[in-house]
Design an enzyme around this catalytic site. Sequence first.
Site, PDB file in Angstrom:
ATOM      1  N   LYS A   1       0.832  -1.213   0.000  1.00 49.49           N
ATOM      2  CA  LYS A   1       0.000   0.000   0.000  1.00 49.49           C
ATOM      3  C   LYS A   1       0.871   1.269   0.000  1.00 49.49           C
ATOM      4  O   LYS A   1       0.556   2.230  -0.679  1.00 49.49           O
ATOM      5  CB  LYS A   1      -0.925   0.041   1.229  1.00 49.49           C
ATOM      6  CG  LYS A   1      -1.898  -1.116   1.294  1.00 49.49           C
ATOM      7  CD  LYS A   1      -2.926  -0.914   2.394  1.00 49.49           C
ATOM      8  CE  LYS A   1      -2.343  -0.797   3.787  1.00 49.49           C
ATOM      9  NZ  LYS A   1      -1.708  -2.023   4.303  1.00 49.49           N
TER      10      LYS A   1
ATOM     11  N   ARG B   1      12.430  -4.337   3.920  1.00 48.05           N
ATOM     12  CA  ARG B   1      11.731  -3.060   3.801  1.00 48.05           C
ATOM     13  C   ARG B   1      12.440  -1.991   4.645  1.00 48.05           C
ATOM     14  O   ARG B   1      12.867  -2.257   5.765  1.00 48.05           O
ATOM     15  CB  ARG B   1      10.290  -3.235   4.280  1.00 48.05           C
ATOM     16  CG  ARG B   1       9.486  -1.966   4.210  1.00 48.05           C
ATOM     17  CD  ARG B   1       8.037  -2.274   4.184  1.00 48.05           C
ATOM     18  NE  ARG B   1       7.456  -2.355   5.506  1.00 48.05           N
ATOM     19  CZ  ARG B   1       6.144  -2.358   5.731  1.00 48.05           C
ATOM     20  NH1 ARG B   1       5.304  -2.310   4.709  1.00 48.05           N
ATOM     21  NH2 ARG B   1       5.669  -2.436   6.950  1.00 48.05           N
TER      22      ARG B   1
ATOM     23  N   ARG C   1      11.611  -0.809  10.373  1.00 44.78           N
ATOM     24  CA  ARG C   1      10.634  -0.676  11.454  1.00 44.78           C
ATOM     25  C   ARG C   1      10.774  -1.793  12.468  1.00 44.78           C
ATOM     26  O   ARG C   1      10.948  -2.952  12.091  1.00 44.78           O
ATOM     27  CB  ARG C   1       9.213  -0.664  10.866  1.00 44.78           C
ATOM     28  CG  ARG C   1       8.865   0.669  10.271  1.00 44.78           C
ATOM     29  CD  ARG C   1       7.584   0.611   9.522  1.00 44.78           C
ATOM     30  NE  ARG C   1       6.496  -0.060  10.248  1.00 44.78           N
ATOM     31  CZ  ARG C   1       5.268  -0.166   9.770  1.00 44.78           C
ATOM     32  NH1 ARG C   1       4.986   0.357   8.589  1.00 44.78           N
ATOM     33  NH2 ARG C   1       4.331  -0.771  10.452  1.00 44.78           N
TER      34      ARG C   1
ATOM     35  N   ARG D   1       0.530  -9.239  13.242  1.00 48.26           N
ATOM     36  CA  ARG D   1      -0.203  -8.149  12.579  1.00 48.26           C
ATOM     37  C   ARG D   1      -1.115  -8.718  11.491  1.00 48.26           C
ATOM     38  O   ARG D   1      -2.218  -8.226  11.256  1.00 48.26           O
ATOM     39  CB  ARG D   1       0.782  -7.133  11.988  1.00 48.26           C
ATOM     40  CG  ARG D   1       1.448  -6.289  13.066  1.00 48.26           C
ATOM     41  CD  ARG D   1       2.677  -5.561  12.550  1.00 48.26           C
ATOM     42  NE  ARG D   1       2.388  -4.653  11.464  1.00 48.26           N
ATOM     43  CZ  ARG D   1       3.276  -4.302  10.533  1.00 48.26           C
ATOM     44  NH1 ARG D   1       4.491  -4.782  10.557  1.00 48.26           N
ATOM     45  NH2 ARG D   1       2.937  -3.457   9.585  1.00 48.26           N
TER      46      ARG D   1
HETATM   47  P1  AMP Z   1       1.040   0.599   9.599  1.00 46.92           P
HETATM   48  O1  AMP Z   1       2.169   1.541   9.335  1.00 46.92           O
HETATM   49  O2  AMP Z   1      -0.205   0.984   8.852  1.00 46.92           O
HETATM   50  O3  AMP Z   1       1.417  -0.843   9.394  1.00 46.92           O
HETATM   51  O4  AMP Z   1       0.668   0.766  11.153  1.00 46.92           O
HETATM   52  C1  AMP Z   1       1.615   0.475  12.155  1.00 46.92           C
HETATM   53  C2  AMP Z   1       0.927   0.292  13.494  1.00 46.92           C
HETATM   54  O5  AMP Z   1       0.227   1.492  13.851  1.00 46.92           O
HETATM   55  C3  AMP Z   1      -0.130  -0.799  13.540  1.00 46.92           C
HETATM   56  O6  AMP Z   1       0.424  -2.100  13.747  1.00 46.92           O
HETATM   57  C4  AMP Z   1      -0.985  -0.330  14.725  1.00 46.92           C
HETATM   58  O7  AMP Z   1      -0.332  -0.594  15.945  1.00 46.92           O
HETATM   59  C5  AMP Z   1      -0.990   1.186  14.531  1.00 46.92           C
HETATM   60  N1  AMP Z   1      -2.108   1.666  13.690  1.00 46.92           N
HETATM   61  C6  AMP Z   1      -2.030   2.333  12.501  1.00 46.92           C
HETATM   62  N2  AMP Z   1      -3.229   2.642  12.038  1.00 46.92           N
HETATM   63  C7  AMP Z   1      -4.129   2.152  12.917  1.00 46.92           C
HETATM   64  C8  AMP Z   1      -5.550   2.139  12.982  1.00 46.92           C
HETATM   65  N3  AMP Z   1      -6.305   2.676  12.002  1.00 46.92           N
HETATM   66  N4  AMP Z   1      -6.133   1.542  14.058  1.00 46.92           N
HETATM   67  C9  AMP Z   1      -5.405   0.993  15.043  1.00 46.92           C
HETATM   68  N5  AMP Z   1      -4.063   0.960  15.049  1.00 46.92           N
HETATM   69  C10 AMP Z   1      -3.416   1.542  13.994  1.00 46.92           C
END
Ligand code: AMP
Length: 215
Positions: free
Chosen positions: A15, A129, A162, A173
């Site tokens: 994404k 990544r 990360r 996740r």
């Molecule tokens: P991402 O970068 O989108 O993979 O998000 C990294 C982390 O941020 C996730 O594993 C969650 O801990 C938190 N996070 C991001 N967006 C959300 C959301 N919409 N709802 C809940 N947690 C979120």
Amino acid sequence: MKRRIILLGPPGSGKGTIAAQLQKELGLAHVSSGHLLRQEVESGSSVGKRAKGFLEKGELVPDPTVLEFMSNWMQSAPLDRGFMLDGFPRTLAQAIALDEWLDAKNAPIEAVLFYSCDLALALDRIAGRQSCPKCGRVYHVRSAPPKVPGRCDGCGAALVERADDSEAVLRKRFEIYAGQTEPLVEYYDRQGRIVVIDASRPPEERLKASLAALN
Ligand code: AMP
């Protein structure tokens, strides 16, 4: 052209990469809730303090915190320029709240691009990544390397891996995604807004399919 978009898909479905390409092609704002939350954690804000432990463990930050945080973003959302939401919504409650906010502004979501991807592909993508802690651009050492190794092409900051990209955390996740976020596919399908894109296709084909879905 459709300008208010959600990018949906499991971690590792690409994404972030497609968002950077669509931003370049169409000028849409890229809103990554994960990137914004990591910045809150860095700055030590109240939201950041509440979110930190969840991010580290790869768990979802609870809805009330996410909705408080995203409602701030909504106040000044670029409704006319258009935006791509990446990582938000992630639960049914978040999707319903988003629909309510946008309906009140007469600016509903116009398309939901769903990048379907299995765990094996996600693991392969995520090993290697790197991302920019400053502007959020995402790279991959093999498939999308930066021009200068370890440096962001956009702003020159040192790239990082990360902490939640380890295999164990990614598996968790992915599970959380399957339980909490995948039901959104059906939610948006019922609204007639979903377009399914096979995330295993080469990057140029994914971009072509994404642009076709928005035109
Ligand atoms: P991402 O970068 O989108 O993979 O998000 C990294 C982390 O941020 C996730 O594993 C969650 O801990 C938190 N996070 C991001 N967006 C959300 C959301 N919409 N709802 C809940 N947690 C979120």
